[in-house]
Motif scaffolding. Structure first.
Motif, PDB file in Angstrom:
ATOM      1  N   ALA A   1       0.812  -1.227   0.000  1.00 36.35           N
ATOM      2  CA  ALA A   1       0.000   0.000   0.000  1.00 36.35           C
ATOM      3  C   ALA A   1       0.840   1.268   0.000  1.00 36.35           C
ATOM      4  N   LYS A   2       2.121   1.129  -0.256  1.00 34.19           N
ATOM      5  CA  LYS A   2       3.052   2.248  -0.087  1.00 34.19           C
ATOM      6  C   LYS A   2       2.682   3.477  -0.902  1.00 34.19           C
ATOM      7  N   HIS A   3       2.148   3.303  -2.098  1.00 31.95           N
ATOM      8  CA  HIS A   3       1.909   4.452  -2.986  1.00 31.95           C
ATOM      9  C   HIS A   3       0.430   4.763  -3.191  1.00 31.95           C
ATOM     10  N   VAL A   4      -0.449   4.243  -2.344  1.00 34.45           N
ATOM     11  CA  VAL A   4      -1.888   4.480  -2.513  1.00 34.45           C
ATOM     12  C   VAL A   4      -2.238   5.915  -2.108  1.00 34.45           C
ATOM     13  N   ASP A   5      -3.015   6.579  -2.933  1.00 31.69           N
ATOM     14  CA  ASP A   5      -3.573   7.892  -2.588  1.00 31.69           C
ATOM     15  C   ASP A   5      -4.918   7.622  -1.910  1.00 31.69           C
ATOM     16  N   TRP A   6      -4.931   7.646  -0.596  1.00 28.55           N
ATOM     17  CA  TRP A   6      -6.112   7.228   0.156  1.00 28.55           C
ATOM     18  C   TRP A   6      -7.290   8.185  -0.009  1.00 28.55           C
ATOM     19  N   GLN A   7      -7.029   9.413  -0.387  1.00 27.75           N
ATOM     20  CA  GLN A   7      -8.131  10.357  -0.589  1.00 27.75           C
ATOM     21  C   GLN A   7      -9.032   9.922  -1.744  1.00 27.75           C
ATOM     22  N   LEU A   8      -8.485   9.154  -2.692  1.00 29.35           N
ATOM     23  CA  LEU A   8      -9.284   8.669  -3.814  1.00 29.35           C
ATOM     24  C   LEU A   8     -10.126   7.450  -3.429  1.00 29.35           C
ATOM     25  N   VAL A   9      -9.859   6.902  -2.259  1.00 32.41           N
ATOM     26  CA  VAL A   9     -10.464   5.637  -1.843  1.00 32.41           C
ATOM     27  C   VAL A   9     -11.496   5.832  -0.742  1.00 32.41           C
ATOM     28  N   ILE A  10     -11.254   6.799   0.105  1.00 33.17           N
ATOM     29  CA  ILE A  10     -11.909   6.847   1.403  1.00 33.17           C
ATOM     30  C   ILE A  10     -13.433   6.958   1.344  1.00 33.17           C
ATOM     31  N   GLU A  11     -13.977   7.600   0.312  1.00 31.02           N
ATOM     32  CA  GLU A  11     -15.425   7.775   0.254  1.00 31.02           C
ATOM     33  C   GLU A  11     -16.161   6.461   0.015  1.00 31.02           C
ATOM     34  N   LEU A  12     -15.441   5.422  -0.379  1.00 28.93           N
ATOM     35  CA  LEU A  12     -16.083   4.145  -0.680  1.00 28.93           C
ATOM     36  C   LEU A  12     -16.105   3.181   0.504  1.00 28.93           C
TER      37      LEU A  12
ATOM     38  N   ALA B   1      -4.920  -6.548  -3.639  1.00 23.41           N
ATOM     39  CA  ALA B   1      -3.550  -7.059  -3.598  1.00 23.41           C
ATOM     40  C   ALA B   1      -3.346  -8.154  -4.640  1.00 23.41           C
ATOM     41  N   LYS B   2      -4.298  -9.037  -4.762  1.00 24.50           N
ATOM     42  CA  LYS B   2      -4.169 -10.127  -5.740  1.00 24.50           C
ATOM     43  C   LYS B   2      -4.158  -9.593  -7.168  1.00 24.50           C
ATOM     44  N   GLN B   3      -4.976  -8.566  -7.422  1.00 21.01           N
ATOM     45  CA  GLN B   3      -4.979  -7.975  -8.751  1.00 21.01           C
ATOM     46  C   GLN B   3      -3.610  -7.389  -9.098  1.00 21.01           C
ATOM     47  N   ALA B   4      -3.017  -6.681  -8.128  1.00 20.41           N
ATOM     48  CA  ALA B   4      -1.706  -6.074  -8.364  1.00 20.41           C
ATOM     49  C   ALA B   4      -0.634  -7.145  -8.580  1.00 20.41           C
ATOM     50  N   LEU B   5      -0.642  -8.172  -7.766  1.00 15.61           N
ATOM     51  CA  LEU B   5       0.385  -9.210  -7.867  1.00 15.61           C
ATOM     52  C   LEU B   5       0.258 -10.015  -9.150  1.00 15.61           C
ATOM     53  N   MET B   6      -0.982 -10.234  -9.605  1.00  7.95           N
ATOM     54  CA  MET B   6      -1.169 -11.024 -10.830  1.00  7.95           C
ATOM     55  C   MET B   6      -0.726 -10.276 -12.078  1.00  7.95           C
ATOM     56  N   ARG B   7      -0.678  -8.948 -12.019  1.00  4.60           N
ATOM     57  CA  ARG B   7      -0.147  -8.202 -13.170  1.00  4.60           C
ATOM     58  C   ARG B   7       1.329  -7.865 -12.963  1.00  4.60           C
ATOM     59  N   ASP B   8       1.920  -8.538 -11.941  1.00  4.57           N
ATOM     60  CA  ASP B   8       3.349  -8.419 -11.665  1.00  4.57           C
ATOM     61  C   ASP B   8       3.726  -7.028 -11.181  1.00  4.57           C
ATOM     62  N   ASP B   9       2.831  -6.430 -10.390  1.00  5.73           N
ATOM     63  CA  ASP B   9       3.066  -5.108  -9.823  1.00  5.73           C
ATOM     64  C   ASP B   9       3.310  -5.269  -8.325  1.00  5.73           C
ATOM     65  N   GLU B  10       4.320  -4.591  -7.811  1.00 12.89           N
ATOM     66  CA  GLU B  10       4.671  -4.716  -6.398  1.00 12.89           C
ATOM     67  C   GLU B  10       3.881  -3.763  -5.511  1.00 12.89           C
ATOM     68  N   HIS B  11       3.007  -2.957  -6.103  1.00 11.75           N
ATOM     69  CA  HIS B  11       2.240  -2.004  -5.309  1.00 11.75           C
ATOM     70  C   HIS B  11       0.789  -1.967  -5.775  1.00 11.75           C
ATOM     71  N   VAL B  12      -0.100  -1.842  -4.811  1.00 12.02           N
ATOM     72  CA  VAL B  12      -1.525  -1.673  -5.102  1.00 12.02           C
ATOM     73  C   VAL B  12      -1.778  -0.208  -5.451  1.00 12.02           C
ATOM     74  N   THR B  13      -2.662   0.022  -6.391  1.00 16.59           N
ATOM     75  CA  THR B  13      -3.027   1.394  -6.752  1.00 16.59           C
ATOM     76  C   THR B  13      -4.378   1.748  -6.134  1.00 16.59           C
ATOM     77  N   ALA B  14      -4.649   3.039  -6.093  1.00 22.72           N
ATOM     78  CA  ALA B  14      -5.957   3.486  -5.622  1.00 22.72           C
ATOM     79  C   ALA B  14      -7.060   2.902  -6.490  1.00 22.72           C
ATOM     80  N   ALA B  15      -6.819   2.770  -7.788  1.00 23.10           N
ATOM     81  CA  ALA B  15      -7.821   2.206  -8.699  1.00 23.10           C
ATOM     82  C   ALA B  15      -8.140   0.755  -8.324  1.00 23.10           C
ATOM     83  N   ASP B  16      -7.118  -0.013  -7.928  1.00 22.11           N
ATOM     84  CA  ASP B  16      -7.349  -1.398  -7.495  1.00 22.11           C
ATOM     85  C   ASP B  16      -8.310  -1.427  -6.307  1.00 22.11           C
ATOM     86  N   LEU B  17      -8.050  -0.559  -5.360  1.00 26.07           N
ATOM     87  CA  LEU B  17      -8.882  -0.533  -4.154  1.00 26.07           C
ATOM     88  C   LEU B  17     -10.281  -0.003  -4.454  1.00 26.07           C
TER      89      LEU B  17
END
Length: 324
Positions: A267-278, A295-311
């Protein structure tokens, strides 16, 4: 350490299998090995401890083994586990966390309190909506106190043993007194619901038996009752518990903390302001599920970080499911 690695493994195996003779035989071998290596004081202490334990009353022996593998009637009534979640995994408002810390602190110093005539909190009622952390709290208590968690199978008590429920409850509470553990009565409203209407027969006798057993419990074990429906509980129950802890849906701050705790470095690079209303209206458990999906979506595309869009995507799915 005087004992070899093989000796230690043999000790663990004999303990887990409940083979008391083998356990003491291996312990005696460790004492003998210590003496041969010149560790005379250690050897002497070990021998005295072994002799004293062999002379101890049967009721105090083998309790850990019995808890790991409940036998007889108890095996039909409880499920044993050894949780690995600790206080670091419990997220919630400060008053709630303070109550949990208090229970752990009092249990850790229970002998000191008892010497002065005070009993540590050991009868707890956890109440709040589903998925808000009640069962997790019982697991945390067990882990932090290095105790087994014994979950009472209320469905067995109330259906399989219909007509024998009070006697089966006695079996559980006998174990509470003889075997130190955390005993969880989950979905407790099935047992403790208000029976003031027409249902005054067996259900009333069961509830009365539970109240008597609960009031007479000693402080060595913890009895934890968890309910999603405080409003339907019999009012006589509340004064029998040492502590009532109330759970609620997480606010924005705690919802973020729940997801961050589950995601860790992802979750190191997540912009939580884009997530919090949900997060509004979602429980602790639903937030954990959303974080895991992201987390699974990020790892399956070989990404080491979850994005706000994932959440955002994962939380929208949870919101839809919760309204269905």
């Amino acid at each position: 350490m005087a004992g070899s690695g093989e000796h230690i493994k043999a000790l663990v195996r004999s303990h887990a299998s409940g083979d008391e003779d083998s356990f003491y035989a291996v312990a005696s071998q460790i004492a003998a090995r210590a003496a041969r290596q010149g560790h005379n004081r250690l050897a002497s202490d070990l021998k005295r401890t072994i002799d004293a334990s062999r002379r101890a009353p049967v009721a105090t022996k083998g309790s850990v083994t019995s808890l790991a593998q409940p036998r007889g009637d108890l095996a039909d009534l409880v499920t044993a586990s050894y949780p690995s979640v600790g206080l670091r995994d419990l997220v919630g408002p400060s008053p709630l966390l303070g109550q949990v810390h208090r229970v752990i602190a009092e249990q850790r110093q229970r002998h000191r309190l008892q010497e002065r005539g005070f009993a540590p909190a050991h009868r707890l009622l956890l109440e709040g909506p589903p998925g808000t952390g009640k069962t997790l709290t019982a697991s945390v208590l067990a882990h932090e106190l290095s105790l087994p968690l014994l979950t009472v199978r209320l469905e067995s008590l109330l259906s399989k043993f219909l007509g024998e429920t009070a006697s089966k409850l006695r079996t559980v509470f006998d174990a509470v007194e003889s075997q130190r553990a955390v005993y969880l009565f989950d979905e407790f409203d099935a047992l403790g619901g208000d029976r003031s209407g027409n249902d005054v027969g067996e259900a009333r006798r069961i509830l009365n038996s539970f109240l008597v057993f609960l009031e007479n419990t000693g402080p060595e074990s913890l009895v934890v009752a968890a309910t999603n429906h405080r409003a339907i509980l019999d009012r006589a129950l509340f004064r029998r518990f040492d502590l009532v802890i109330t759970y609620g849906l997480p606010d924005h701050e705690h919802a973020t903390a729940v997801m961050q705790a589950r995601l860790g470095p992802l979750a190191k690079h997540v912009d939580w302001q884009l997530v919090i209303e949900l997060v509004d209206g979602l429980s602790h458990a639903e937030l954990v599920q959303a974080a895991e999906t992201a987390a699974k979506q990020a790892l399956m595309r070989d990404d080491e970080h979850v994005t706000a869009a994932d959440l955002v995507d994962a939380l929208r799915v949870r919101q839809t499911a919760s309204r269905a």
